[in-house]
Motif scaffolding. Structure first.
Motif, PDB file in Angstrom:
ATOM      1  N   ARG A   1     -32.738 -21.720  10.210  1.00  6.12           N
ATOM      2  CA  ARG A   1     -32.098 -21.390   8.931  1.00  6.12           C
ATOM      3  C   ARG A   1     -32.343 -19.904   8.701  1.00  6.12           C
ATOM      4  O   ARG A   1     -33.046 -19.272   9.476  1.00  6.12           O
ATOM      5  N   ARG A   2     -31.797 -19.362   7.648  1.00  7.47           N
ATOM      6  CA  ARG A   2     -32.058 -17.957   7.319  1.00  7.47           C
ATOM      7  C   ARG A   2     -33.567 -17.749   7.177  1.00  7.47           C
ATOM      8  O   ARG A   2     -34.235 -18.496   6.454  1.00  7.47           O
ATOM      9  N   ASN A   3     -34.101 -16.764   7.871  1.00  8.60           N
ATOM     10  CA  ASN A   3     -35.533 -16.450   7.877  1.00  8.60           C
ATOM     11  C   ASN A   3     -36.406 -17.605   8.366  1.00  8.60           C
ATOM     12  O   ASN A   3     -37.594 -17.642   8.096  1.00  8.60           O
ATOM     13  N   GLY A   4     -35.816 -18.542   9.093  1.00 10.77           N
ATOM     14  CA  GLY A   4     -36.553 -19.701   9.587  1.00 10.77           C
ATOM     15  C   GLY A   4     -37.155 -19.459  10.965  1.00 10.77           C
ATOM     16  O   GLY A   4     -37.380 -18.324  11.381  1.00 10.77           O
ATOM     17  N   THR A   5     -37.394 -20.543  11.671  1.00 16.24           N
ATOM     18  CA  THR A   5     -37.953 -20.476  13.019  1.00 16.24           C
ATOM     19  C   THR A   5     -36.914 -19.895  13.961  1.00 16.24           C
ATOM     20  O   THR A   5     -35.737 -20.264  13.905  1.00 16.24           O
TER      21      THR A   5
ATOM     22  N   LYS B   1     -30.607 -24.554  15.477  1.00 13.80           N
ATOM     23  CA  LYS B   1     -29.238 -24.866  15.876  1.00 13.80           C
ATOM     24  C   LYS B   1     -28.223 -23.773  15.601  1.00 13.80           C
ATOM     25  O   LYS B   1     -27.067 -23.901  15.938  1.00 13.80           O
ATOM     26  N   THR B   2     -28.646 -22.690  14.967  1.00 13.03           N
ATOM     27  CA  THR B   2     -27.700 -21.664  14.531  1.00 13.03           C
ATOM     28  C   THR B   2     -27.822 -20.406  15.385  1.00 13.03           C
ATOM     29  O   THR B   2     -28.886 -19.786  15.433  1.00 13.03           O
ATOM     30  N   LEU B   3     -26.736 -20.028  16.048  1.00 18.80           N
ATOM     31  CA  LEU B   3     -26.689 -18.788  16.818  1.00 18.80           C
ATOM     32  C   LEU B   3     -26.494 -17.632  15.843  1.00 18.80           C
ATOM     33  O   LEU B   3     -25.473 -17.560  15.160  1.00 18.80           O
ATOM     34  N   VAL B   4     -27.491 -16.740  15.756  1.00 15.51           N
ATOM     35  CA  VAL B   4     -27.429 -15.675  14.743  1.00 15.51           C
ATOM     36  C   VAL B   4     -27.332 -14.265  15.312  1.00 15.51           C
ATOM     37  O   VAL B   4     -27.053 -13.314  14.583  1.00 15.51           O
ATOM     38  N   TRP B   5     -27.562 -14.108  16.617  1.00 16.44           N
ATOM     39  CA  TRP B   5     -27.520 -12.774  17.224  1.00 16.44           C
ATOM     40  C   TRP B   5     -27.335 -12.921  18.724  1.00 16.44           C
ATOM     41  O   TRP B   5     -27.820 -13.891  19.319  1.00 16.44           O
ATOM     42  N   TYR B   6     -26.627 -11.941  19.335  1.00 20.68           N
ATOM     43  CA  TYR B   6     -26.529 -11.904  20.791  1.00 20.68           C
ATOM     44  C   TYR B   6     -26.094 -10.533  21.267  1.00 20.68           C
ATOM     45  O   TYR B   6     -25.533  -9.741  20.510  1.00 20.68           O
TER      46      TYR B   6
ATOM     47  N   ILE C   1     -31.428  -9.181  13.375  1.00 18.79           N
ATOM     48  CA  ILE C   1     -30.432 -10.182  12.985  1.00 18.79           C
ATOM     49  C   ILE C   1     -29.643  -9.700  11.777  1.00 18.79           C
ATOM     50  O   ILE C   1     -28.411  -9.774  11.763  1.00 18.79           O
ATOM     51  N   GLU C   2     -30.327  -9.180  10.771  1.00 20.28           N
ATOM     52  CA  GLU C   2     -29.670  -8.740   9.535  1.00 20.28           C
ATOM     53  C   GLU C   2     -28.643  -7.633   9.795  1.00 20.28           C
ATOM     54  O   GLU C   2     -27.583  -7.613   9.171  1.00 20.28           O
ATOM     55  N   ARG C   3     -28.959  -6.710  10.711  1.00 23.49           N
ATOM     56  CA  ARG C   3     -28.014  -5.627  11.030  1.00 23.49           C
ATOM     57  C   ARG C   3     -26.765  -6.180  11.732  1.00 23.49           C
ATOM     58  O   ARG C   3     -25.657  -5.714  11.499  1.00 23.49           O
ATOM     59  N   PHE C   4     -26.938  -7.159  12.583  1.00 24.44           N
ATOM     60  CA  PHE C   4     -25.848  -7.718  13.375  1.00 24.44           C
ATOM     61  C   PHE C   4     -25.065  -8.786  12.611  1.00 24.44           C
ATOM     62  O   PHE C   4     -23.854  -8.902  12.762  1.00 24.44           O
ATOM     63  N   ASN C   5     -25.782  -9.550  11.797  1.00 23.13           N
ATOM     64  CA  ASN C   5     -25.199 -10.722  11.152  1.00 23.13           C
ATOM     65  C   ASN C   5     -25.832 -10.905   9.768  1.00 23.13           C
ATOM     66  O   ASN C   5     -26.632 -11.811   9.560  1.00 23.13           O
ATOM     67  N   PRO C   6     -25.497 -10.031   8.808  1.00 23.37           N
ATOM     68  CA  PRO C   6     -26.164 -10.050   7.505  1.00 23.37           C
ATOM     69  C   PRO C   6     -26.032 -11.364   6.739  1.00 23.37           C
ATOM     70  O   PRO C   6     -26.880 -11.684   5.915  1.00 23.37           O
ATOM     71  N   GLU C   7     -25.011 -12.125   7.009  1.00 28.06           N
ATOM     72  CA  GLU C   7     -24.807 -13.400   6.312  1.00 28.06           C
ATOM     73  C   GLU C   7     -25.489 -14.567   7.030  1.00 28.06           C
ATOM     74  O   GLU C   7     -25.456 -15.686   6.538  1.00 28.06           O
ATOM     75  N   TRP C   8     -26.061 -14.311   8.190  1.00 26.43           N
ATOM     76  CA  TRP C   8     -26.689 -15.349   9.014  1.00 26.43           C
ATOM     77  C   TRP C   8     -25.686 -16.471   9.318  1.00 26.43           C
ATOM     78  O   TRP C   8     -26.013 -17.650   9.334  1.00 26.43           O
TER      79      TRP C   8
END
Length: 98
Positions: free
Chosen positions: A14-18, A49-54, A82-89
């Motif tokens: 999740r946002r700011n999660g594991t 389960k959430t792809l947040v950066w690549y 992550i925040e720079r690449f995908n600020p909305e997560w």
């Protein structure tokens, strides 16, 4: 091995999660595995389960070297990446061309 497409990626519960950092030669398929709880006991256990950066690389050696960098970073640096690449997560799996 040059010429193939390799990806370094971060998945999150999740946002700011594991977080989970990995490298793969098929990002869409690997993200699908994580989303469905297969291929990694760690991601299945923590609901990652959430792809947040690549990032993509043409050389597997470069991809592996890059994967090792953020694994050594402080957590806040990973979150900033992550925040720079995908600020909305957002779940970026949906944006991939499978």
């Amino acid at each position: 091995m040059i010429g193939r497409d390799y990806s370094v990626y971060i998945m999150a519960s999740r946002r700011n999660g594991t977080l989970y950092i990995g490298v793969t030669n098929h990002l869409g398929a690997r993200a699908f595995q994580h989303r469905n709880g297969v291929g990694s006991q760690f991601t299945a256990k923590y609901g990652i389960k959430t792809l947040v950066w690549y990032e993509h690389y043409g050389d597997v050696r470069e991809a592996i070297a890059r994967e090792k960098q953020p694994k050594k970073w402080e957590r806040r640096w990973k979150l900033e990446l992550i925040e720079r690449f995908n600020p909305e997560w957002r779940d970026l799996h949906e944006t991939l061309n499978h």
